[in-house]
Design a protein around this motif. Structure first.
Motif, PDB file in Angstrom:
ATOM      1  N   PHE A 223       0.834  -1.201   0.000  1.00 22.05           N
ATOM      2  CA  PHE A 223       0.000   0.000   0.000  1.00 22.05           C
ATOM      3  C   PHE A 223       0.868   1.250   0.000  1.00 22.05           C
ATOM      4  O   PHE A 223       0.564   2.244  -0.682  1.00 22.05           O
ATOM      5  CB  PHE A 223      -0.921  -0.015   1.228  1.00 22.05           C
ATOM      6  CG  PHE A 223      -1.811   1.186   1.345  1.00 22.05           C
ATOM      7  CD1 PHE A 223      -2.861   1.380   0.459  1.00 22.05           C
ATOM      8  CD2 PHE A 223      -1.605   2.132   2.336  1.00 22.05           C
ATOM      9  CE1 PHE A 223      -3.684   2.489   0.567  1.00 22.05           C
ATOM     10  CE2 PHE A 223      -2.419   3.235   2.455  1.00 22.05           C
ATOM     11  CZ  PHE A 223      -3.461   3.416   1.564  1.00 22.05           C
ATOM     12  N   ILE A 224       1.963   1.229   0.746  1.00 22.75           N
ATOM     13  CA  ILE A 224       2.872   2.379   0.801  1.00 22.75           C
ATOM     14  C   ILE A 224       3.550   2.591  -0.545  1.00 22.75           C
ATOM     15  O   ILE A 224       3.596   3.718  -1.063  1.00 22.75           O
ATOM     16  CB  ILE A 224       3.924   2.170   1.905  1.00 22.75           C
ATOM     17  CG1 ILE A 224       3.268   2.164   3.283  1.00 22.75           C
ATOM     18  CG2 ILE A 224       5.001   3.259   1.836  1.00 22.75           C
ATOM     19  CD1 ILE A 224       4.239   1.926   4.415  1.00 22.75           C
ATOM     20  N   ILE A 225       4.071   1.521  -1.111  1.00 20.34           N
ATOM     21  CA  ILE A 225       4.867   1.657  -2.324  1.00 20.34           C
ATOM     22  C   ILE A 225       4.000   1.921  -3.545  1.00 20.34           C
ATOM     23  O   ILE A 225       4.508   2.105  -4.651  1.00 20.34           O
ATOM     24  CB  ILE A 225       5.740   0.391  -2.524  1.00 20.34           C
ATOM     25  CG1 ILE A 225       6.977   0.708  -3.368  1.00 20.34           C
ATOM     26  CG2 ILE A 225       4.930  -0.731  -3.133  1.00 20.34           C
ATOM     27  CD1 ILE A 225       7.869   1.772  -2.811  1.00 20.34           C
ATOM     28  N   ASN A 226       2.690   1.954  -3.375  1.00 18.29           N
ATOM     29  CA  ASN A 226       1.799   2.386  -4.449  1.00 18.29           C
ATOM     30  C   ASN A 226       1.164   3.742  -4.163  1.00 18.29           C
ATOM     31  O   ASN A 226       0.919   4.513  -5.092  1.00 18.29           O
ATOM     32  CB  ASN A 226       0.701   1.348  -4.679  1.00 18.29           C
ATOM     33  CG  ASN A 226       1.202   0.134  -5.430  1.00 18.29           C
ATOM     34  OD1 ASN A 226       1.297   0.135  -6.649  1.00 18.29           O
ATOM     35  ND2 ASN A 226       1.545  -0.916  -4.682  1.00 18.29           N
ATOM     36  N   LEU A 227       0.900   4.035  -2.888  1.00 18.14           N
ATOM     37  CA  LEU A 227       0.285   5.320  -2.552  1.00 18.14           C
ATOM     38  C   LEU A 227       1.255   6.483  -2.770  1.00 18.14           C
ATOM     39  O   LEU A 227       0.883   7.520  -3.342  1.00 18.14           O
ATOM     40  CB  LEU A 227      -0.198   5.299  -1.100  1.00 18.14           C
ATOM     41  CG  LEU A 227      -0.810   6.604  -0.592  1.00 18.14           C
ATOM     42  CD1 LEU A 227      -2.062   6.970  -1.384  1.00 18.14           C
ATOM     43  CD2 LEU A 227      -1.132   6.514   0.896  1.00 18.14           C
ATOM     44  N   ILE A 228       2.491   6.337  -2.339  1.00 15.56           N
ATOM     45  CA  ILE A 228       3.466   7.422  -2.498  1.00 15.56           C
ATOM     46  C   ILE A 228       3.736   7.718  -3.976  1.00 15.56           C
ATOM     47  O   ILE A 228       3.763   8.897  -4.373  1.00 15.56           O
ATOM     48  CB  ILE A 228       4.759   7.092  -1.727  1.00 15.56           C
ATOM     49  CG1 ILE A 228       4.476   7.120  -0.214  1.00 15.56           C
ATOM     50  CG2 ILE A 228       5.873   8.074  -2.069  1.00 15.56           C
ATOM     51  CD1 ILE A 228       5.674   6.808   0.654  1.00 15.56           C
ATOM     52  N   SER A 274       3.996  -7.257  -9.929  1.00 12.13           N
ATOM     53  CA  SER A 274       3.286  -6.085 -10.450  1.00 12.13           C
ATOM     54  C   SER A 274       2.962  -5.066  -9.376  1.00 12.13           C
ATOM     55  O   SER A 274       2.733  -3.891  -9.691  1.00 12.13           O
ATOM     56  CB  SER A 274       1.990  -6.545 -11.139  1.00 12.13           C
ATOM     57  OG  SER A 274       2.275  -7.413 -12.219  1.00 12.13           O
ATOM     58  N   GLU A 275       2.921  -5.491  -8.116  1.00 11.95           N
ATOM     59  CA  GLU A 275       2.623  -4.536  -7.048  1.00 11.95           C
ATOM     60  C   GLU A 275       3.666  -3.421  -6.950  1.00 11.95           C
ATOM     61  O   GLU A 275       3.378  -2.343  -6.418  1.00 11.95           O
ATOM     62  CB  GLU A 275       2.533  -5.258  -5.699  1.00 11.95           C
ATOM     63  CG  GLU A 275       1.268  -6.060  -5.500  1.00 11.95           C
ATOM     64  CD  GLU A 275       1.433  -7.493  -5.966  1.00 11.95           C
ATOM     65  OE1 GLU A 275       2.434  -7.761  -6.680  1.00 11.95           O
ATOM     66  OE2 GLU A 275       0.569  -8.335  -5.638  1.00 11.95           O
ATOM     67  N   HIS A 276       4.886  -3.673  -7.444  1.00 11.34           N
ATOM     68  CA  HIS A 276       5.975  -2.706  -7.312  1.00 11.34           C
ATOM     69  C   HIS A 276       6.253  -1.937  -8.601  1.00 11.34           C
ATOM     70  O   HIS A 276       7.076  -1.024  -8.597  1.00 11.34           O
ATOM     71  CB  HIS A 276       7.255  -3.422  -6.879  1.00 11.34           C
ATOM     72  CG  HIS A 276       7.112  -4.231  -5.627  1.00 11.34           C
ATOM     73  ND1 HIS A 276       6.581  -5.494  -5.618  1.00 11.34           N
ATOM     74  CD2 HIS A 276       7.431  -3.939  -4.341  1.00 11.34           C
ATOM     75  CE1 HIS A 276       6.580  -5.966  -4.378  1.00 11.34           C
ATOM     76  NE2 HIS A 276       7.087  -5.051  -3.587  1.00 11.34           N
ATOM     77  N   PHE A 277       5.591  -2.299  -9.692  1.00 15.27           N
ATOM     78  CA  PHE A 277       5.947  -1.699 -10.979  1.00 15.27           C
ATOM     79  C   PHE A 277       5.557  -0.226 -11.057  1.00 15.27           C
ATOM     80  O   PHE A 277       6.215   0.559 -11.754  1.00 15.27           O
ATOM     81  CB  PHE A 277       5.286  -2.471 -12.118  1.00 15.27           C
ATOM     82  CG  PHE A 277       5.897  -3.828 -12.345  1.00 15.27           C
ATOM     83  CD1 PHE A 277       7.113  -4.158 -11.777  1.00 15.27           C
ATOM     84  CD2 PHE A 277       5.250  -4.776 -13.128  1.00 15.27           C
ATOM     85  CE1 PHE A 277       7.683  -5.399 -11.971  1.00 15.27           C
ATOM     86  CE2 PHE A 277       5.815  -6.026 -13.334  1.00 15.27           C
ATOM     87  CZ  PHE A 277       7.035  -6.338 -12.753  1.00 15.27           C
ATOM     88  N   SER A 399      -2.533  17.460   0.452  1.00 17.08           N
ATOM     89  CA  SER A 399      -2.988  16.663  -0.695  1.00 17.08           C
ATOM     90  C   SER A 399      -2.661  15.186  -0.495  1.00 17.08           C
ATOM     91  O   SER A 399      -3.429  14.306  -0.907  1.00 17.08           O
ATOM     92  CB  SER A 399      -2.347  17.180  -1.987  1.00 17.08           C
ATOM     93  OG  SER A 399      -0.936  17.008  -1.964  1.00 17.08           O
ATOM     94  N   PHE A 400      -1.548  14.896   0.159  1.00 19.08           N
ATOM     95  CA  PHE A 400      -1.211  13.507   0.457  1.00 19.08           C
ATOM     96  C   PHE A 400      -2.220  12.893   1.418  1.00 19.08           C
ATOM     97  O   PHE A 400      -2.624  11.729   1.258  1.00 19.08           O
ATOM     98  CB  PHE A 400       0.199  13.422   1.045  1.00 19.08           C
ATOM     99  CG  PHE A 400       0.591  12.032   1.462  1.00 19.08           C
ATOM    100  CD1 PHE A 400       0.974  11.091   0.525  1.00 19.08           C
ATOM    101  CD2 PHE A 400       0.560  11.657   2.796  1.00 19.08           C
ATOM    102  CE1 PHE A 400       1.330   9.803   0.898  1.00 19.08           C
ATOM    103  CE2 PHE A 400       0.909  10.381   3.186  1.00 19.08           C
ATOM    104  CZ  PHE A 400       1.297   9.450   2.233  1.00 19.08           C
ATOM    105  N   LEU A 401      -2.640  13.643   2.422  1.00 21.42           N
ATOM    106  CA  LEU A 401      -3.628  13.132   3.378  1.00 21.42           C
ATOM    107  C   LEU A 401      -4.953  12.829   2.686  1.00 21.42           C
ATOM    108  O   LEU A 401      -5.593  11.808   2.973  1.00 21.42           O
ATOM    109  CB  LEU A 401      -3.832  14.139   4.509  1.00 21.42           C
ATOM    110  CG  LEU A 401      -2.623  14.403   5.409  1.00 21.42           C
ATOM    111  CD1 LEU A 401      -2.972  15.437   6.477  1.00 21.42           C
ATOM    112  CD2 LEU A 401      -2.128  13.118   6.051  1.00 21.42           C
ATOM    113  N   VAL A 402      -5.376  13.703   1.783  1.00 27.53           N
ATOM    114  CA  VAL A 402      -6.636  13.471   1.062  1.00 27.53           C
ATOM    115  C   VAL A 402      -6.519  12.229   0.176  1.00 27.53           C
ATOM    116  O   VAL A 402      -7.439  11.390   0.122  1.00 27.53           O
ATOM    117  CB  VAL A 402      -7.014  14.709   0.234  1.00 27.53           C
ATOM    118  CG1 VAL A 402      -8.239  14.425  -0.634  1.00 27.53           C
ATOM    119  CG2 VAL A 402      -7.288  15.898   1.142  1.00 27.53           C
ATOM    120  N   LEU A 403      -5.391  12.074  -0.509  1.00 28.47           N
ATOM    121  CA  LEU A 403      -5.188  10.899  -1.353  1.00 28.47           C
ATOM    122  C   LEU A 403      -5.148   9.628  -0.512  1.00 28.47           C
ATOM    123  O   LEU A 403      -5.692   8.584  -0.917  1.00 28.47           O
ATOM    124  CB  LEU A 403      -3.895  11.058  -2.150  1.00 28.47           C
ATOM    125  CG  LEU A 403      -3.592   9.966  -3.178  1.00 28.47           C
ATOM    126  CD1 LEU A 403      -4.663   9.930  -4.260  1.00 28.47           C
ATOM    127  CD2 LEU A 403      -2.212  10.187  -3.792  1.00 28.47           C
TER     128      LEU A 403
END
Length: 693
Positions: A223-228, A274-277, A399-403
């Motif tokens: 979740f982190i490596i896709n949200l950021i 694919s989770e990291h791509f 904006s990060f908090l909203v995302l």
């Protein structure tokens, strides 16, 4: 003399400001300490009402692994082959677990014993989750402070300390990966936002290390490596690119990926799945944008257009090449490089169609509306106000908090377990909303003064009643004196500016007064608003305490039910496991449904056929076939697996609500002399040890 007097006034004001800042810092630290105590103590109801015991099923495996780690050491742990699970296959523990939780608890146990505090491993495991819930509250304060200041941070930390969604996974005894993973998640987000605000490479390095700890702790690190990357791409698209954004993201991808590959359970999946791509693709886009901005600062506008065309052409070609390579890598996989759980999140119908064992687990089901109300209660009504506050003004942090909120709302709607990821976002935005509301209402109460045109000073007023003019003039002089004390050589210019501002205030003092009055609310409305918010917070506290004391404090291994006259306690689980431990041979094999595998190996110390890891669907299907087959077929299957005892669950004599993890009732006979009804939809355990003739 006038300058000396003004200097003394300025020094006194500066000393008062420093004292005020020191007191506010001490008060903030004391408040954070109280929040940590609150987060820890509200999770102790399970110990106070019952006893210090491990809860649920998965925590017993983590407890057993921690025991092995504390006795044998880290090197034996990495190479541990467990022959008491998945008989006759076994399991390599060091390469199939996320070691963050066990390493954390093992380190705490080692430190305490080094300080001559002789606590058992079980005690440390029981209290690990409450300890890290306090850490998560402090991390929430830091993250919210970076976006909206100290007040919002304290409010968000207080809310997170009590939110039921987080309490459900962090009560004393809930020794699961989420106990430390939620803290790692929030702290990683804080360091990312901190790097965004400062552009410090030091915080960027800490961010990568925090991400590494999250990878060690829980599979939810994806979740982190896709949200950021999503946020970085959002900043680029909206024209908010800066060098700070580059520093915040590039080290995270490079260093974080290298560190993640060191975790055995992840390994090369950090670059092959694919989770990291998405992180790699955004990494390339970020460098293309950085190159464009760098070239723009070196070339003239005409040459820049030519270079821009070249860079975009090469960049797009590179992106397409990378996408093509990634597509070729995952084309051979039937799931296109995605794990089963990830596909279940992206396609809610995937698990029910292709992986029934995942769909059969209750925590993998979509939540209902009452589940949301139970998990976040009144916070659901405060979140929209928090979103609005994040846009006033909009920054990279807000904006990060909203995302974060938007993505976590979607994933929690797919899987009820992921409401745990939603909880920090809801608490942060609710804390921002409450902080802003209290600021507006208390400021309105503070600045209430009677308004009438007769009392307002006129253009020629120089009487002591002209308080606003005197205040503004004094503040202007103090500002000029501070500038002189800093060593500037523009004394005459500053004094002229001061006199000019004084003249402007004297000629038109009505405008500041009217602007101030437009920013406040009537005193009656402000008082009613404050009372309403206090009542809302009170209802939230009552709900959280009830949830911690009643809904989430009972350990599943000790069952209770209420009748009209008294409370009934059923300790059949532990009695059954104790019977197995004391009345069977050490190398005997026990067959059961996979839910009870971890508890059987941890509490009875006996070999099981399947357990909660569910890595081999064929083995689970074999046990399921035996349990649903006639006597002869079941006997042959169990005999081939060298099974000597069968752990059976049924509920006939008493009524306890279903746990929902196996919905069908299986009726079969295991021997010609003992007929047992297997009602797997209930939660009462009775062991029938059927020794073979």
């Amino acid at each position: 003399m006038a300058e000396l007097e003004a200097g003394s006034i300025s020094m006194a004001a500066g000393g008062g400001g420093r004292l005020r800042n020191a007191l506010s810092g001490v008060l903030c630290a004391f408040t954070l300490l109280l929040i940590g105590v609150l987060a820890f103590s509200i999770r102790l109801f399970s110990v106070i009402k019952y006893e210090s015991v491990i809860h649920e099923f998965d925590p017993y495996f983590n407890y057993r692994v921690t025991q092995f780690l504390s006795k044998s050491g880290i090197y034996e742990f990495w190479n541990w082959f467990d022959d008491r699970t998945w008989y006759p296959l076994g399991r390599v523990i060091g390469g199939t677990v996320y070691p963050g939780l066990t390493l954390t608890a093992g380190t705490i146990w080692w430190l305490l014993n080094s300080l001559n505090i002789p606590l058992s491993v079980e005690t440390v495991c029981v209290f690990t989750a409450p300890i890290f819930s306090a850490n998560a509250s402090w991390a929430t304060y830091l993250l919210t402070k970076e976006a909206k200041g100290h007040g919002a941070g304290l409010m968000a930390a207080t809310i997170l300390a009590m939110v039921p969604s987080y309490i459900s996974r962090s009560v004393a005894g809930s020794y699961d990966n989420e106990a430390v993973a939620i803290f790692a998640l929030i702290f990683t987000f804080y360091l990312y936002v901190k790097t965004l605000n400062t552009g410090s490479l030091f915080y960027a390095t800490l961010n990568a290390l925090s991400y590494f700890y999250m990878v060690c702790s829980w599979g939810g690190y994806t979740f982190i490596i896709n949200l950021i990357p999503m946020h970085v791409l959002l900043c680029i698209v909206t024209g908010r690119y800066s060098s700070r954004l580059y520093v915040a993201y590039a080290p995270l991808v490079v260093l974080g990926t290298l560190l993640a590959a060191l975790v055995p359970v992840v390994g090369f999946n950090a670059v092959l799945t694919s989770e990291h791509f998405a992180s790699f693709l955004v990494f390339i886009i970020l460098h293309v944008v950085a190159l464009v901005y760098y070239i723009k600062g070196l070339l003239t506008p005409r040459l820049f257009k030519v270079a821009m065309t070249f860079v975009l052409t090469v960049g797009l070609a590179l992106c397409f090449a990378v996408v093509a390579i990634l597509a070729a890598l995952v084309a051979s996989s039937p799931t296109k490089g995605w794990s089963g759980r990830s596909l279940s999140l992206l396609d809610p119908t995937y698990a029910s169609k292709y992986i029934p064992i995942i769909a059969s687990v209750s925590e993998h089901q979509p939540p209902t509306w009452p589940s949301y109300f139970m998990a976040i209660n009144v916070l659901a009504f405060l979140v929209p106000a928090g979103i609005i506050s994040c846009f006033l003004p909009l920054s990279d942090a807000s904006s990060f908090l909203v995302l974060y909120l938007v993505t976590s709302v979607y994933f929690s709607g797919v899987m009820v377990r992921l409401m745990l990821v939603l909880a920090p976002a809801v608490c942060i935005l609710s804390g921002i909303a409450l902080s802003e509301a209290f600021n507006v209402l208390t400021r309105s109460m503070k600045f209430q003064r009677p308004i009438s045109d007769d009392t307002l000073p006129t253009a020629g007023d120089s009487t002591p009643g002209s308080s606003s003019t005197a205040t503004i003039t004094t503040s202007t002089k103090n500002a000029n004196i501070k500038k002189e004390k800093m060593g500037t050589i523009s004394k005459e210019r500053s004094s002229k500016k001061s006199r000019k501002e004084t003249e402007l205030v004297g000629s038109s003092p009505v405008r500041p007064e009217k602007e101030e009055k437009l920013c406040v609310l009537p005193s009656e409305a402000s008082a009613m608003g404050i009372l309403f918010l206090i009542m809302l917070c009170g209802l939230y506290v009552i709900h959280c305490v009830w949830a911690a004391a009643e809904a989430y404090s009972a350990p599943s291994i000790v069952l209770t039910s209420r009748s009209h006259d008294r409370l009934h306690v059923y300790d059949d689980f532990r009695e059954s496991y104790a019977w197995l431990r004391h009345n069977t041979e050490v190398d005997d094999k026990v067959a059961s449904w996979w839910d009870y595998g971890y508890q059987t190996t941890a509490m009875a110390n006996r070999t099981v056929i399947v357990d909660n890891n569910t890595w081999n669907n064929t083995h689970i299907a074999t046990v399921g076939t035996a349990m649903s087959s006639p006597e002869k077929g079941a006997w042959e299957i169990f005999n081939s697996l060298d099974v000597k005892y069968v752990l059976v669950v049924f509920g006939v004599m008493i009524l306890i609500s279903s746990s929902g993890w196996f919905e069908s009732e299986v009726v079969n006979s295991l021997t010609s002399r003992n007929r047992i009804t297997l009602g797997m939809a209930t939660t009462v355990l009775m062991l029938r040890a059927l020794q073979r003739c």
